[in-house]
Design a protein around this motif. Structure first.
Motif, PDB file in Angstrom:
ATOM      1  N   THR A 110      75.361  69.337 100.277  1.00 46.36           N
ATOM      2  CA  THR A 110      75.549  67.929  99.903  1.00 46.36           C
ATOM      3  C   THR A 110      75.578  67.042 101.136  1.00 46.36           C
ATOM      4  O   THR A 110      74.961  65.973 101.165  1.00 46.36           O
ATOM      5  CB  THR A 110      76.855  67.765  99.107  1.00 46.36           C
ATOM      6  N   ALA A 111      76.276  67.491 102.168  1.00 45.90           N
ATOM      7  CA  ALA A 111      76.364  66.715 103.406  1.00 45.90           C
ATOM      8  C   ALA A 111      74.994  66.555 104.063  1.00 45.90           C
ATOM      9  O   ALA A 111      74.668  65.489 104.596  1.00 45.90           O
ATOM     10  CB  ALA A 111      77.340  67.381 104.372  1.00 45.90           C
ATOM     11  N   MET A 112      74.183  67.595 104.025  1.00 42.86           N
ATOM     12  CA  MET A 112      72.846  67.521 104.626  1.00 42.86           C
ATOM     13  C   MET A 112      71.985  66.485 103.924  1.00 42.86           C
ATOM     14  O   MET A 112      71.220  65.754 104.566  1.00 42.86           O
ATOM     15  CB  MET A 112      72.174  68.897 104.562  1.00 42.86           C
ATOM     16  N   MET A 113      72.097  66.396 102.598  1.00 39.75           N
ATOM     17  CA  MET A 113      71.306  65.414 101.863  1.00 39.75           C
ATOM     18  C   MET A 113      71.854  64.005 102.028  1.00 39.75           C
ATOM     19  O   MET A 113      71.096  63.057 102.236  1.00 39.75           O
ATOM     20  CB  MET A 113      71.246  65.808 100.382  1.00 39.75           C
ATOM     21  N   VAL A 114      73.164  63.852 101.939  1.00 33.74           N
ATOM     22  CA  VAL A 114      73.771  62.524 102.013  1.00 33.74           C
ATOM     23  C   VAL A 114      73.608  61.913 103.398  1.00 33.74           C
ATOM     24  O   VAL A 114      73.251  60.742 103.540  1.00 33.74           O
ATOM     25  CB  VAL A 114      75.267  62.599 101.621  1.00 33.74           C
ATOM     26  N   HIS A 115      73.863  62.713 104.437  1.00 33.80           N
ATOM     27  CA  HIS A 115      73.832  62.205 105.815  1.00 33.80           C
ATOM     28  C   HIS A 115      72.532  62.520 106.534  1.00 33.80           C
ATOM     29  O   HIS A 115      72.417  62.296 107.740  1.00 33.80           O
ATOM     30  CB  HIS A 115      75.009  62.766 106.596  1.00 33.80           C
ATOM     31  N   TYR A 636      79.340  60.028  94.961  1.00 38.32           N
ATOM     32  CA  TYR A 636      80.571  60.095  95.746  1.00 38.32           C
ATOM     33  C   TYR A 636      80.890  58.785  96.473  1.00 38.32           C
ATOM     34  O   TYR A 636      81.815  58.743  97.281  1.00 38.32           O
ATOM     35  CB  TYR A 636      80.490  61.248  96.749  1.00 38.32           C
ATOM     36  N   ASN A 637      80.092  57.736  96.189  1.00 33.47           N
ATOM     37  CA  ASN A 637      80.330  56.415  96.772  1.00 33.47           C
ATOM     38  C   ASN A 637      80.390  56.482  98.302  1.00 33.47           C
ATOM     39  O   ASN A 637      81.324  55.988  98.931  1.00 33.47           O
ATOM     40  CB  ASN A 637      81.628  55.805  96.222  1.00 33.47           C
ATOM     41  N   VAL A 638      79.376  57.107  98.879  1.00 30.78           N
ATOM     42  CA  VAL A 638      79.286  57.257 100.325  1.00 30.78           C
ATOM     43  C   VAL A 638      78.274  56.257 100.861  1.00 30.78           C
ATOM     44  O   VAL A 638      77.190  56.087 100.296  1.00 30.78           O
ATOM     45  CB  VAL A 638      78.856  58.688 100.702  1.00 30.78           C
ATOM     46  N   THR A 639      78.615  55.566 101.925  1.00 30.23           N
ATOM     47  CA  THR A 639      77.735  54.557 102.509  1.00 30.23           C
ATOM     48  C   THR A 639      76.528  55.214 103.149  1.00 30.23           C
ATOM     49  O   THR A 639      76.636  56.221 103.856  1.00 30.23           O
ATOM     50  CB  THR A 639      78.477  53.735 103.572  1.00 30.23           C
TER      51      THR A 639
END
Length: 655
Positions: A110-115, A636-639
């Motif tokens: 998830t972190a790899m895709m989001v960031h 997850y409402n992440v910028t």
């Protein structure tokens, strides 16, 4: 263990204190059995069980109770996260849950895709050490495993989103093309805009795929239709917003024909093709800026000259300080983005007296604009400020703004008319081509913006009656377009009434299918005498028709909110029981974007995902990273990461 006895071994335990079932008696419970009957002294406990138990007197009887050490050793075997986030609730933490390496892999994917991290981020040695420090059970993940995890997580989330779209009545699309600078291919992004069952406006990237050559209009149409079939929304498309590229006209004609074969388009497809208004405004502004291109060049080069080295910057700072200016930054623009050029001009305008004084001190600097040029810049900035705000409103994709579009187009026309009548010949020459382009693109009635403004309960038809006479050349043309808006609104409402009846009929058919099959013989029975008499009465007596929801809404007075933070979508949600059909129509209209900015913003993520180090990513991996990153940022409402580039470079003046 649920109970821990922390008292001394000789201290009595409260008789009401619950005792855990695991508190087995370690030794015969009589106290005197612990003494040697011959020597009359306490025996040394030789059993290993006493390493984990203490003798505690309970109700006058000595019993073996587990030591606190046992609890501590058990806690060490149960790995838990010993803290909670201070600002937000961590959605991955489940109280009381044990560590799970599969869950850790899901979080990393998830972190790899989001960031937008590379797949081999999980192999970075220091990160691996950090994870192992946090939990010794962590297992290193290879970049191939990370890639597979991302694709699997994308497929899982895709099924969830597809299920969500099944309950959506209509969906509007924005789409655009993008060519990667690191691949010899062209990608197309398709973004969906819809209102969910909870009356929330949603924006999701549905597709990010390669478009095969030669990329004609029909090829793009086929790619869009394939995406719609994949998601199962080919019969739910309300509108498609595109820029003014020539191939888009043939693309949407072809797509419109294909969709019309499988289902009826709302309002006969009159609202299907939406032109990007942000692109139209850009064309207007570029015509205007071309009139002062020499002045813009001087200001751009002036900022570059001052920022060339510390000595020049220090000298300019001294001038700014002497003049008592409070501003502390200059901006270098990106020439291909007019709003960036506007920011550069409006900022430089605040330093106009500093540039003139700096030229007197710096013999090699000869780019300072003259007073006449600064006056031109001031007038141009006043004009561009209206365009800048209009673009900001039109490009909004996170909130329902369709009801605000018409007012901003009206404001643009007002400012152009003022410029066309300005005493300065320069302003008239600049406004003339801009007005010509305005009439070219908005010379015909824009039904979408007009209908959306009518569905704003604060305005209804009042905004149309105010704006149209200003937008169109004559009152006669304005009146004709107002009538067109009203007839189209009635037709649009009738379409929704028909859809509502069809849905109700389908629901009743599914609900009563078993009952109908068992009583088919009775259905064909003749009408009762009462039914026949009622038919005769209805034929002979005129029954006054009931007002439709649309007519009832228009006949009521305008709504005057008691707050400035008004949302038309919230108003329709609160009145959805009163206007059951009209509220659905309003929700679908308010969700339509009239710019492709929502899709264009995806390209910044594409540029980071397909960088020079990952130019060989497969099409499947690229789509998983782009779409999955968009979905999980919303979930997850992440910028989103800000775009890295040289659109605007700020020169901070340290005074």
């Amino acid at each position: 263990m649920s109970t821990q006895v922390e008292a001394n071994p000789t201290q009595e335990v409260n008789q009401h204190e619950p005792i855990d079932s695991t508190q087995a008696e370690a030794h015969p419970t009589e106290a005197n059995e612990d003494e040697d009957p011959v020597l009359g002294r306490k025996r040394k406990k030789t059993s290993k069980i006493w390493e984990d138990f203490d003798l505690v007197k309970i109700k006058g009887v000595m019993k073996g109770v587990p030591k606190r050490k046992l609890h501590m050793s058990t806690e060490k075997r149960q790995t838990t996260i010993p803290f909670q986030p201070s600002n937000a609730v961590n959605p991955f933490i489940v109280p009381g849950a044990r560590y799970c390496n599969e869950k850790m892999r899901e979080i990393m994917a998830t972190a790899m895709m989001v960031h937008e991290n590379p797949f081999n981020a999980a192999e970075h040695q220091i990160w691996v050490w950090a994870f192992e420090y946090a939990n010794s059970e962590f297992r290193k993940v290879s970049h191939k495993t990370a890639r597979n995890d991302c694709v699997a997580l994308y497929e899982k989330e895709k099924k969830i989103l597809k299920t969500q779209l099944e309950s959506v009545s209509k969906i509007s699309l924005t789409t655009d093309m993008w060519r990667s600078s690191h691949q010899v291919v062209e990608y197309m992004v398709i973004t969906g805009h819809f209102i969910d069952v909870g009356w929330n406006l949603n924006k999701r990237v549905l597709s990010f795929v390669k478009v095969p050559a030669p990329r004609r209009g029909i090829d793009v149409a086929d790619a869009i239709y394939k995406c719609l079939k994949t998601w199962g929304i080919e019969n739910k498309v309300f509108s498609v917003s595109v820029d003014n590229a020539s191939y888009n006209d043939s693309c949407l004609r072809c797509l419109k024909d294909n969709l019309s074969l499988t289902g009826k388009l709302i309002l006969g497809g009159s609202l299907f093709h939406v032109r990007c208004c942000a692109h139209i405004l850009n064309l207007l502004v570029q015509d205007g800026l071309s009139k002062i291109k020499d002045t813009i060049f001087n200001i751009r080069e002036s900022v570059k000259y001052i920022n060339h080295n510390d000595g020049r910057l220090k000298a300019f700072c001294d001038v700014v300080e002497q003049k008592g200016l409070k501003e502390r930054k200059l901006i270098i623009d990106c020439p291909t983005r007019w709003n960036s050029t506007f920011n550069m001009l409006s900022t430089a305008l605040k330093f106009k007296i500093a540039f003139a004084s700096y030229q007197e001190r710096e013999p090699h600097y000869d780019l300072a604009p003259s007073l006449e040029e600064w006056n031109k810049v001031e007038k141009v900035c006043k004009l561009l400020e209206v365009f800048n705000y209009a673009t900001h409103v039109i490009s909004g994709s996170e909130y329902p703004t369709a009801n605000l579009y018409l007012a901003e187009v009206w404001k643009v026309k007002v400012i152009l008319d003022e410029a066309d009548e300005d005493a300065d010949r320069f302003m008239r020459e600049m406004a003339s081509p801009m007005k010509a382009k305005f009439d070219k693109y908005w010379g015909e009635c824009n039904l979408l913006m007009a209908i959306a403004s009518v569905l704003d309960p604060r305005c209804k038809f009042h905004m149309v009656r105010i704006c149209f006479p200003k937008i169109y050349k004559s009152q006669e043309v304005a009146d004709e377009n107002i009538k067109k808006v009203r007839s189209s609104l009635d037709e649009l409402y009738d379409d929704y009434v028909a859809l509502s009846l069809a849905d109700a009929s389908s629901s009743n058919g599914n609900l009563n299918s078993n009952t109908q099959s068992s009583s088919q013989a009775n259905v064909a029975a003749v009408k009762t005498g009462f039914d026949e008499i009622m038919c005769l009465i209805q034929e002979n007596v005129a029954i006054s028709p009931m007002k439709s929801e649309l007519q009832q809404y228009l006949d009521e007075g305008i709504y005057v909110p008691n707050t400035t933070s008004f949302s038309a979508l919230d108003w329709w949600r609160n009145n959805s029981m009163k206007y059951k059909i009209l509220s659905k129509m309003a929700a679908d209209i308010l969700a339509i974007p009239i710019s492709t900015v929502a899709s264009e913003s995806t390209f910044s993520a594409g540029g980071r995902v397909i960088d020079e180090f990952r130019s060989r990513l497969s099409e499947e991996s690229v789509e998983a990273l782009i779409c999955g990153g968009d979905w999980f940022r919303h979930k997850y409402n992440v910028t989103k990461n800000s775009k890295v580039g040289k659109e605007e470079i700020q020169v901070n003046l340290k005074i």
